[in-house]
Design an enzyme around this catalytic site. Structure first.
Site, PDB file in Angstrom:
ATOM      1  N   ASP A 109      45.351  41.551  65.697  1.00  0.00           N
ATOM      2  CA  ASP A 109      46.628  41.874  65.067  1.00  0.00           C
ATOM      3  C   ASP A 109      47.113  43.216  65.609  1.00  0.00           C
ATOM      4  O   ASP A 109      46.365  43.922  66.279  1.00  0.00           O
ATOM      5  CB  ASP A 109      46.502  41.919  63.538  1.00  0.00           C
ATOM      6  CG  ASP A 109      45.280  42.695  63.097  1.00  0.00           C
ATOM      7  OD1 ASP A 109      44.925  43.702  63.749  1.00  0.00           O
ATOM      8  OD2 ASP A 109      44.658  42.301  62.104  1.00  0.00           O
TER       9      ASP A 109
ATOM     10  N   ASP B 273      48.605  46.819  64.522  1.00  0.00           N
ATOM     11  CA  ASP B 273      48.901  47.766  63.450  1.00  0.00           C
ATOM     12  C   ASP B 273      49.766  48.887  64.000  1.00  0.00           C
ATOM     13  O   ASP B 273      49.590  49.331  65.137  1.00  0.00           O
ATOM     14  CB  ASP B 273      47.604  48.351  62.881  1.00  0.00           C
ATOM     15  CG  ASP B 273      46.727  47.262  62.265  1.00  0.00           C
ATOM     16  OD1 ASP B 273      47.269  46.437  61.514  1.00  0.00           O
ATOM     17  OD2 ASP B 273      45.526  47.233  62.570  1.00  0.00           O
TER      18      ASP B 273
ATOM     19  N   ASP C  54      38.328  55.942  61.650  1.00  0.00           N
ATOM     20  CA  ASP C  54      36.869  55.869  61.692  1.00  0.00           C
ATOM     21  C   ASP C  54      36.262  56.225  63.056  1.00  0.00           C
ATOM     22  O   ASP C  54      35.559  57.222  63.190  1.00  0.00           O
ATOM     23  CB  ASP C  54      36.358  54.514  61.173  1.00  0.00           C
ATOM     24  CG  ASP C  54      37.099  53.309  61.738  1.00  0.00           C
ATOM     25  OD1 ASP C  54      37.907  53.495  62.673  1.00  0.00           O
ATOM     26  OD2 ASP C  54      36.848  52.186  61.264  1.00  0.00           O
TER      27      ASP C  54
HETATM   28  P1  ATP Z   1      40.091  44.397  64.152  1.00  0.00           P
HETATM   29  O1  ATP Z   1      41.451  44.230  63.526  1.00  0.00           O
HETATM   30  O2  ATP Z   1      39.971  43.915  65.536  1.00  0.00           O
HETATM   31  O3  ATP Z   1      38.986  43.970  63.271  1.00  0.00           O
HETATM   32  P2  ATP Z   1      40.757  47.184  63.876  1.00  0.00           P
HETATM   33  O4  ATP Z   1      40.174  48.400  64.527  1.00  0.00           O
HETATM   34  O5  ATP Z   1      42.199  46.936  64.086  1.00  0.00           O
HETATM   35  O6  ATP Z   1      39.854  45.972  64.319  1.00  0.00           O
HETATM   36  P3  ATP Z   1      41.373  47.169  61.077  1.00  0.00           P
HETATM   37  O7  ATP Z   1      40.463  46.883  59.939  1.00  0.00           O
HETATM   38  O8  ATP Z   1      42.492  46.256  61.371  1.00  0.00           O
HETATM   39  O9  ATP Z   1      40.424  47.318  62.347  1.00  0.00           O
HETATM   40  O10 ATP Z   1      41.917  48.645  60.846  1.00  0.00           O
HETATM   41  C1  ATP Z   1      42.938  49.198  61.660  1.00  0.00           C
HETATM   42  C2  ATP Z   1      42.628  50.664  61.936  1.00  0.00           C
HETATM   43  O11 ATP Z   1      42.607  51.404  60.717  1.00  0.00           O
HETATM   44  C3  ATP Z   1      41.286  50.931  62.586  1.00  0.00           C
HETATM   45  O12 ATP Z   1      41.328  50.806  63.972  1.00  0.00           O
HETATM   46  C4  ATP Z   1      41.003  52.352  62.146  1.00  0.00           C
HETATM   47  O13 ATP Z   1      41.703  53.276  62.965  1.00  0.00           O
HETATM   48  C5  ATP Z   1      41.594  52.407  60.756  1.00  0.00           C
HETATM   49  N1  ATP Z   1      40.592  52.105  59.712  1.00  0.00           N
HETATM   50  C6  ATP Z   1      40.339  50.886  59.166  1.00  0.00           C
HETATM   51  N2  ATP Z   1      39.372  50.968  58.237  1.00  0.00           N
HETATM   52  C7  ATP Z   1      38.992  52.250  58.187  1.00  0.00           C
HETATM   53  C8  ATP Z   1      38.034  52.971  57.418  1.00  0.00           C
HETATM   54  N3  ATP Z   1      37.262  52.359  56.505  1.00  0.00           N
HETATM   55  N4  ATP Z   1      37.923  54.301  57.635  1.00  0.00           N
HETATM   56  C9  ATP Z   1      38.714  54.925  58.536  1.00  0.00           C
HETATM   57  N5  ATP Z   1      39.610  54.305  59.288  1.00  0.00           N
HETATM   58  C10 ATP Z   1      39.770  52.985  59.130  1.00  0.00           C
HETATM   59 MG    MG Z   2      43.397  45.415  63.200  1.00  0.00          MG
END
Ligand code: ATP
Ligand code: MG
Length: 449
Positions: free
Chosen positions: A69, A71, A149
């Protein structure tokens, strides 16, 4: 992407510094970004706001992968975002996010987050005080980066000039294939223990190593997961185990003592040399789930949970048979309640799934009884396929009679109708007597849902 990006753009930022990677120096092209995400980025930017693609979207594009996705992060407040988009919904209480809806596609837009007290309590999203803190919640892009994170998740693709703003050395870690927490690992894990699971998830999915200092505290802090609301852990368990890298993820989680926190009943079965039926079953079911996902087939979380919990269920049932003299059928029914009640304390498996888990388990008791018309009736059941697929996996684990039974059902399903009838007629050693079931029903003690 070039490794020696220009250092002259660096500005001091706590322990970390901003590197700007210009359009010429990286390989992300707008063609790889979804039209809807681009629309949102351009609209925000056109209205005078900063707008960046961030998180997994940037990370995966730099790796040459298709992101799950997209963001978006911006300096526009949620209210300002809502003004710009008719198809916008604001969600969340403490920290409000904007969801821009394009039919089924939702683009999540977050206002830059600032520094504020972050504790496990806040993570559970129960506190009303959040409303009072609203003013302090938003911040600058630097602050936003610092509270993400991992370094590889803190890269921002700027729609204004197509450059990437790398705040925490994510580009370098990406090239070194490292998952590294931003800031002090122990502090960051205590703020939000789910980050331990995220470290494992990304390491497995991206085939990265977890950087030493990021890995070091996990085993000792794993117990903090017990404070996380079970509903959130259900969501996480699906992302961990049902995203195409479940087998690898489980092994890593187990190494770090994380799996044990989420599945305590399953962990009771663990052995030094991975030799228990439960461990064999975990390997089989996660491997086949990964394969199905990679083949684009549908998966049902209930199947996985039914498989993972099957041997703990049987152990509990045996205990009931020994101690209370229950019949096998009654013991399994009783133990099903117990096992599921215990499991949902850590992972809140929704009701629609627990109902299916029970059905798959019950079918294991019914599949041996297949003489006469029974076999035909069983095949008509909704969950027959799941029940049979699971029987086949059990056959691999248990061998002997179970394996024979699975083979019988395999042949039966493939056979023409007349052959089926004679197969069913030839069954003489039906297991379990119908009387037992009638007894159970007469007691009418428990509903089956
Ligand atoms: P994917 O969507 O492929 O699982 P993602 O990195 O996009 O991976 P998401 O859960 O969609 O993960 O979160 C988007 C972003 O928000 C992350 O890349 C990170 O920068 C931030 N984020 C998400 N969860 C946390 C957390 N628990 N603590 C700190 N930052 C977070
Ligand atoms: Mg994501």
């Amino acid at each position: 992407m070039t490794k020696d990006y220009t250092q002259q753009d660096s500005i001091p930022f706590g322990e970390i510094a901003l590197h700007v990677i210009t359009r010429q120096e990286h390989n992300i092209s707008r063609k790889q970004i979804s039209d809807n995400a681009l629309k949102v980025l351009y609209r925000l930017n056109g209205a005078g706001f900063d707008a960046y693609l961030v998180g997994g979207g940037v990370r995966d594009l730099l790796l040459g992968e298709q992101p799950k996705d997209f963001d978006i992060a911006t300096n526009a407040t949620p209210e300002q975002i809502k003004h710009l988009f008719r198809n916008c919904r604001l969600i969340g209480r403490r920290f409000r996010l904007a969801h821009i809806m394009f039919g089924r596609d939702i683009i999540e837009v977050a206002t830059f987050r600032g520094h504020h007290q972050e504790t496990v309590k806040n993570v559970s999203a129960q506190s009303d005080e959040g409303m009072l803190l609203r003013d302090n919640v938003y911040g600058s892009i630097d602050e936003d980066a610092e509270r993400r994170d991992f370094t590889v998740n803190a890269m921002y693709y700027n729609i204004a000039d197509y450059s990437i703003h790398d705040y925490a050395g994510g580009v370098e870690d990406l090239e070194d294939k490292l998952i590294r927490l931003i800031g002090d690992p122990e502090v960051r894990y205590r703020e939000d223990p789910v980050r331990m699971l995220r470290a494992i998830r990304f390491a497995a999915k991206l085939d990265f190593d977890i950087e030493e200092d990021t890995a070091a505290p996990i085993e000792d802090l794993a117990h903090l997961l017990r404070d996380i609301p079970a509903a959130r852990l259900f969501e996480e368990s699906i992302k961990l185990l049902q995203s195409g890298y479940g087998l690898e993820t489980y092994h890593l989680m187990r190494e770090y003592n994380l799996f044990q926190q989420m599945f305590p009943l399953v962990a009771e079965e663990f052995t030094e040399d991975y030799s228990s039926p439960t461990e064999h079953m975990l390997d089989l079911v996660l491997d086949s789930t990964d394969e199905r996902i990679n083949d684009g087939k549908r998966i049902n979380p209930a199947f996985m949970f039914a498989a993972i919990l099957w041997y703990p269920l049987n152990r509990a049932a045996e205990k009931l048979m020994d101690e209370q003299g229950l019949s096998h059928y009654d013991a399994i029914m009783e133990a099903s309640n117990h096992i599921l009640d215990e499991q949902v304390k850590s992972i809140a498996i929704p009701r629609r799934h627990t109902a299916t888990i029970r059905e798959i388990w019950q079918l294991q008791l019914r599949l041996p009884r297949r003489s006469g018309k029974r076999a035909f009736r069983l095949m008509e059941l909704n969950k027959f396929r799941a029940g049979y697929d699971f029987l086949e996996m059990r056959g691999e684990v248990e061998q002997g009679e179970t394996e024979e039974l699975a083979k019988w059902w395999d042949t039966f399903q493939r056979a023409p109708r007349e052959v089926r009838q004679s197969m069913a007629n030839a069954v003489t050693n039906d297991k379990g007597r119908p009387r037992r079931r009638r007894n159970y029903r007469k007691k009418g003690s428990k509903s089956k849902s």
